[in-house]
Design an enzyme around this catalytic site. Structure first.
Site, PDB file in Angstrom:
ATOM      1  N   ASP A 251       0.829  -1.204   0.000  1.00  0.00           N
ATOM      2  CA  ASP A 251       0.000   0.000   0.000  1.00  0.00           C
ATOM      3  C   ASP A 251       0.869   1.262   0.000  1.00  0.00           C
ATOM      4  O   ASP A 251       1.860   1.342   0.729  1.00  0.00           O
ATOM      5  CB  ASP A 251      -0.872   0.056   1.250  1.00  0.00           C
ATOM      6  CG  ASP A 251      -1.753  -1.163   1.444  1.00  0.00           C
ATOM      7  OD1 ASP A 251      -1.321  -2.276   1.100  1.00  0.00           O
ATOM      8  OD2 ASP A 251      -2.859  -1.004   1.968  1.00  0.00           O
ATOM      9  N   HIS A 253      -1.145   4.482  -0.607  1.00  0.00           N
ATOM     10  CA  HIS A 253      -2.203   5.376  -0.102  1.00  0.00           C
ATOM     11  C   HIS A 253      -1.934   6.865  -0.309  1.00  0.00           C
ATOM     12  O   HIS A 253      -2.006   7.653   0.629  1.00  0.00           O
ATOM     13  CB  HIS A 253      -2.446   5.098   1.379  1.00  0.00           C
ATOM     14  CG  HIS A 253      -3.340   3.915   1.622  1.00  0.00           C
ATOM     15  ND1 HIS A 253      -4.655   3.880   1.206  1.00  0.00           N
ATOM     16  CD2 HIS A 253      -3.104   2.724   2.223  1.00  0.00           C
ATOM     17  CE1 HIS A 253      -5.198   2.712   1.552  1.00  0.00           C
ATOM     18  NE2 HIS A 253      -4.271   1.993   2.162  1.00  0.00           N
ATOM     19  N   ASP A 280      -4.140  -0.485  -3.273  1.00  0.00           N
ATOM     20  CA  ASP A 280      -4.313   0.631  -2.336  1.00  0.00           C
ATOM     21  C   ASP A 280      -3.294   1.735  -2.571  1.00  0.00           C
ATOM     22  O   ASP A 280      -2.565   2.149  -1.662  1.00  0.00           O
ATOM     23  CB  ASP A 280      -4.236   0.148  -0.883  1.00  0.00           C
ATOM     24  CG  ASP A 280      -5.527  -0.517  -0.428  1.00  0.00           C
ATOM     25  OD1 ASP A 280      -6.355  -0.858  -1.281  1.00  0.00           O
ATOM     26  OD2 ASP A 280      -5.694  -0.713   0.787  1.00  0.00           O
ATOM     27  N   ASP A 283      -6.606   6.900  -1.818  1.00  0.00           N
ATOM     28  CA  ASP A 283      -7.335   7.074  -0.559  1.00  0.00           C
ATOM     29  C   ASP A 283      -6.378   7.352   0.598  1.00  0.00           C
ATOM     30  O   ASP A 283      -5.206   6.990   0.570  1.00  0.00           O
ATOM     31  CB  ASP A 283      -8.206   5.857  -0.227  1.00  0.00           C
ATOM     32  CG  ASP A 283      -9.528   5.863  -0.978  1.00  0.00           C
ATOM     33  OD1 ASP A 283      -9.953   6.939  -1.421  1.00  0.00           O
ATOM     34  OD2 ASP A 283     -10.133   4.783  -1.103  1.00  0.00           O
ATOM     35  N   ARG A 284      -6.959   8.014   1.620  1.00  0.00           N
ATOM     36  CA  ARG A 284      -6.237   8.400   2.831  1.00  0.00           C
ATOM     37  C   ARG A 284      -5.265   9.549   2.581  1.00  0.00           C
ATOM     38  O   ARG A 284      -5.468  10.652   3.056  1.00  0.00           O
ATOM     39  CB  ARG A 284      -5.489   7.210   3.453  1.00  0.00           C
ATOM     40  CG  ARG A 284      -6.353   6.065   3.893  1.00  0.00           C
ATOM     41  CD  ARG A 284      -7.089   6.350   5.179  1.00  0.00           C
ATOM     42  NE  ARG A 284      -7.538   5.133   5.827  1.00  0.00           N
ATOM     43  CZ  ARG A 284      -8.283   5.099   6.919  1.00  0.00           C
ATOM     44  NH1 ARG A 284      -8.677   6.215   7.491  1.00  0.00           N
ATOM     45  NH2 ARG A 284      -8.657   3.953   7.437  1.00  0.00           N
ATOM     46  N   ASN A 312      -8.471  -3.206  -2.149  1.00  0.00           N
ATOM     47  CA  ASN A 312      -9.848  -2.925  -1.741  1.00  0.00           C
ATOM     48  C   ASN A 312     -10.175  -1.434  -1.823  1.00  0.00           C
ATOM     49  O   ASN A 312     -11.350  -1.048  -1.870  1.00  0.00           O
ATOM     50  CB  ASN A 312     -10.104  -3.436  -0.316  1.00  0.00           C
ATOM     51  CG  ASN A 312      -9.320  -2.691   0.739  1.00  0.00           C
ATOM     52  OD1 ASN A 312      -8.088  -2.650   0.692  1.00  0.00           O
ATOM     53  ND2 ASN A 312     -10.005  -2.105   1.707  1.00  0.00           N
ATOM     54  N   HIS A 313      -9.158  -0.568  -1.887  1.00  0.00           N
ATOM     55  CA  HIS A 313      -9.412   0.865  -2.030  1.00  0.00           C
ATOM     56  C   HIS A 313      -9.484   1.309  -3.487  1.00  0.00           C
ATOM     57  O   HIS A 313      -9.727   2.494  -3.741  1.00  0.00           O
ATOM     58  CB  HIS A 313      -8.362   1.686  -1.273  1.00  0.00           C
ATOM     59  CG  HIS A 313      -8.678   1.804   0.184  1.00  0.00           C
ATOM     60  ND1 HIS A 313      -9.405   2.842   0.700  1.00  0.00           N
ATOM     61  CD2 HIS A 313      -8.396   0.984   1.220  1.00  0.00           C
ATOM     62  CE1 HIS A 313      -9.544   2.682   2.005  1.00  0.00           C
ATOM     63  NE2 HIS A 313      -8.938   1.552   2.349  1.00  0.00           N
ATOM     64  N   HIS A 361      -3.668  -8.506  -2.942  1.00  0.00           N
ATOM     65  CA  HIS A 361      -3.748  -7.454  -1.928  1.00  0.00           C
ATOM     66  C   HIS A 361      -4.184  -7.975  -0.564  1.00  0.00           C
ATOM     67  O   HIS A 361      -3.576  -7.642   0.458  1.00  0.00           O
ATOM     68  CB  HIS A 361      -4.716  -6.361  -2.378  1.00  0.00           C
ATOM     69  CG  HIS A 361      -4.798  -5.228  -1.411  1.00  0.00           C
ATOM     70  ND1 HIS A 361      -3.779  -4.313  -1.239  1.00  0.00           N
ATOM     71  CD2 HIS A 361      -5.756  -4.864  -0.523  1.00  0.00           C
ATOM     72  CE1 HIS A 361      -4.114  -3.445  -0.309  1.00  0.00           C
ATOM     73  NE2 HIS A 361      -5.306  -3.759   0.152  1.00  0.00           N
ATOM     74  N   ARG A 409     -12.528  -6.674  10.285  1.00  0.00           N
ATOM     75  CA  ARG A 409     -13.008  -5.613   9.394  1.00  0.00           C
ATOM     76  C   ARG A 409     -14.499  -5.753   9.096  1.00  0.00           C
ATOM     77  O   ARG A 409     -15.170  -4.766   8.791  1.00  0.00           O
ATOM     78  CB  ARG A 409     -12.252  -5.662   8.064  1.00  0.00           C
ATOM     79  CG  ARG A 409     -10.763  -5.476   8.157  1.00  0.00           C
ATOM     80  CD  ARG A 409     -10.149  -5.695   6.797  1.00  0.00           C
ATOM     81  NE  ARG A 409      -8.696  -5.739   6.824  1.00  0.00           N
ATOM     82  CZ  ARG A 409      -7.907  -4.679   6.660  1.00  0.00           C
ATOM     83  NH1 ARG A 409      -8.430  -3.498   6.479  1.00  0.00           N
ATOM     84  NH2 ARG A 409      -6.591  -4.809   6.679  1.00  0.00           N
ATOM     85  N   HIS A 436      -2.362  -4.743   2.538  1.00  0.00           N
ATOM     86  CA  HIS A 436      -3.670  -4.541   3.162  1.00  0.00           C
ATOM     87  C   HIS A 436      -3.624  -4.163   4.639  1.00  0.00           C
ATOM     88  O   HIS A 436      -4.612  -3.669   5.175  1.00  0.00           O
ATOM     89  CB  HIS A 436      -4.496  -5.813   2.956  1.00  0.00           C
ATOM     90  CG  HIS A 436      -5.967  -5.698   3.216  1.00  0.00           C
ATOM     91  ND1 HIS A 436      -6.712  -4.584   2.873  1.00  0.00           N
ATOM     92  CD2 HIS A 436      -6.847  -6.571   3.782  1.00  0.00           C
ATOM     93  CE1 HIS A 436      -7.978  -4.794   3.211  1.00  0.00           C
ATOM     94  NE2 HIS A 436      -8.077  -5.987   3.761  1.00  0.00           N
TER      95      HIS A 436
END
Length: 515
Positions: A251, A253, A280, A283-284, A312-313, A361, A409, A436
């Site tokens: 990730d 991000h 990922d 995002d963030r 997943n993002h 991921h 989650r 992840h």
């Protein structure tokens, strides 16, 4: 200490001390440690609603939405007037994508605390999702049938009068409008993307400047076409060319400055250095547009040396909650976001390296009969469903216990070392690389060394203090015992976060919740 004889009053007093220490850890942003203290407090005194609602907050911060939900429900049984428990349960439901349930809780919060900013924003997000779902049902649309293909039908000339293009003084590109046999638009192609353009692009991004929307649209359209041509499970190999390194990253991000540092530290993309980023990348972080565009440019210039797995993002629901959609709308337009969203559906779900290493991921599917051949047959060109191998490849996590367990989650499952071992033996593989989850050491070997979690966003969200990590696949040139490595074909390296402009994570987010 917990097993020593004590009076109820002594236990209660000690529990308060532990709760207070948990609060200290929350302020320090050390959420795992906070959970430990709250848990010890609960073990001593399980009658206090606030202990559960405080632990729920720590779980929320770690995206453990199901665990947070359970704590909130216990907190509300103990004290039905605990407004924080309603608030945190509402946010847990948002994370679980159960927007009607979230709306109910958030409305309770706003009755008790009118004007609460976080609850108001969260409620707006829920209302938007509920309206969209109601509209789809009204027109009989499942969200996937008859979808507009934004990348394939983009008309470049519709951007020509935009002020951003007329004022643009950055590096230039030659763009072509593609058409099909009927003369209809069939996407965009860039003829002269090169390393020099990418260098100038990075310079422009670090100066806080954006590309014209026409350029962004062409880049996404061109990259999308390349992704669509790739199989659902990409196969890479450098067994016969060990001097050609393959680097697996986790990730990132939207942490642009750490991505740039990663390339400075470990080398640029090129014919002798292939990179795989394992989902990922948006995002963030508040440079998600820049990271995505940089990665797409690298794909265009080095189509056989730069690869992306879907995370997943790279999905619509996550992008609406965690900031990428808002950032894209702010810096570019909703139209460009729609193109990105479509391109995310084109990304492969997994990669096999040297017939030895599976890279995806999230984690392994809960159906143990599922094989690599089944992965290859997944129709990935859609938003992932709420169950099944497609979703689990993006969402599931490893656990210490054998077998399968519930995911903290709330999406996917937790899988044990026996599941990993069984899958590797069945498919004749050596190891699994996945991402992840934050790992403080950047890369962490688990499941008896057969699974490695690699995370490449150091000091994640400017709060976690973790290292970033990468895994280099270099046949016969590995470094044993380095950062837990036991494989002669791997080199495991870590790196620290670097300074970046004073822009907080999710700075452009209107509806993003931050949890």
């Amino acid at each position: 200490m917990l097993n020593m004889p004590s009076t109820v009053a002594e236990d209660a007093a000690k529990a308060v001390e532990l709760k207070n220490e948990g609060n200290v850890q929350i302020k320090k942003l050390n959420y795992p440690k906070a959970i430990e203290f709250y848990t010890m407090a609960i073990e001593l005194d399980g009658t206090q609603s606030i202990y559960f609602s405080n632990r729920a907050l720590a779980h929320l911060k770690l995206d453990n939405f199901q665990s947070s939900l359970h704590d909130c429900e216990t907190a509300l049984k103990l004290n039905p007037k605990n407004i924080k428990a309603y608030h945190r349960r509402g946010l847990s439901y948002v994370g679980l994508l159960e927007f009607k349930k979230a709306r109910n809780d958030l409305q309770v919060v706003l009755k008790g605390k009118p004007g609460d900013t976080t609850a108001t924003r969260a409620l707006e997000v829920c209302e938007k999702f509920i309206r969209e779902e109601r509209f789809r049902k009204a027109i009989g649309d499942d969200g996937e049938s008859n979808k507009a293909r934004f990348c394939e039908t983009v008309r470049l000339d519709t951007f020509d009068s935009n002020a951003d293009l007329l004022k643009y003084e950055g590096p230039k590109l030659t763009l072509f409008q593609l058409s099909d046999e009927k003369g209809d638009c069939a996407g965009a192609e860039i003829s002269d993307m090169n390393p020099e353009f990418i260098s100038k692009l990075v310079e422009m991004f670090t100066q806080g400047k954006n590309l014209p929307k026409k350029y962004a649209a062409a880049i996404v359209s061109h990259a999308n076409r390349l992704f669509r041509k790739e199989p659902t499970v990409v196969e890479l190999c450098n067994r016969e060319t060990p001097d050609a390194k393959i680097t697996v990253c986790g990730d990132t991000h939207g942490q642009l400055y750490d991505v740039l540092n990663l390339f400075r530290k470990f080398g640029k993309v090129g014919p002798k250095h292939t990179y795989l980023f394992n989902g990922d990348f948006v995002d963030r972080g508040s440079w998600s547009c820049e990271v995505a565009l940089l990665f797409y440019c690298l794909k265009i210039v080095y189509p056989h040396n730069f690869y992306l797995n879907r995370g997943n993002h790279e999905t619509n629901n996550m992008n609406k909650i965690y900031g990428f959609e808002d950032e894209c709308n702010y810096k570019y337009s909703s139209r460009i976001f729609d193109m990105f969203a479509e391109s995310f559906e084109s990304l492969p779900l997994a990669t096999i390296i040297n017939d030895d290493y599976l890279v995806m991921h999230g984690g392994l599917p809960s159906d143990t009969s599922c094989s690599l051949e089944d992965f290859k047959k997944i129709d990935r060109f859609s938003q992932p469903p709420r169950e099944g191998a497609f979703m689990e490849l993006l969402w599931s996590d490893p656990q210490e216990a054998d077998g399968f367990g519930p995911s903290q989650r709330g999406l996917g499952f937790a899988f044990g070392a026996d599941i990993t071992k069984q899958f590797l033996e069945k498919n004749k593989l050596k190891k699994i690389f996945r991402s992840h989850e934050v790992r403080m050491s950047g890369v962490q070997f688990e499941h008896d060394g057969k699974l490695a979690t690699v995370f490449s966003a150091p000091n994640y969200c400017d709060t976690q203090g973790n290292l970033g990590g990468v895994i280099h696949v270099v046949p016969g040139e590995g470094k044993l015992l380095q950062n837990g490595n036991d494989d002669e074909n791997l080199i495991v390296e870590t790196f620290e976060a670097v300074p970046h402009p004073e822009i907080k994570p999710m700075a452009y987010s209107n509806g993003g919740l931050g949890f």
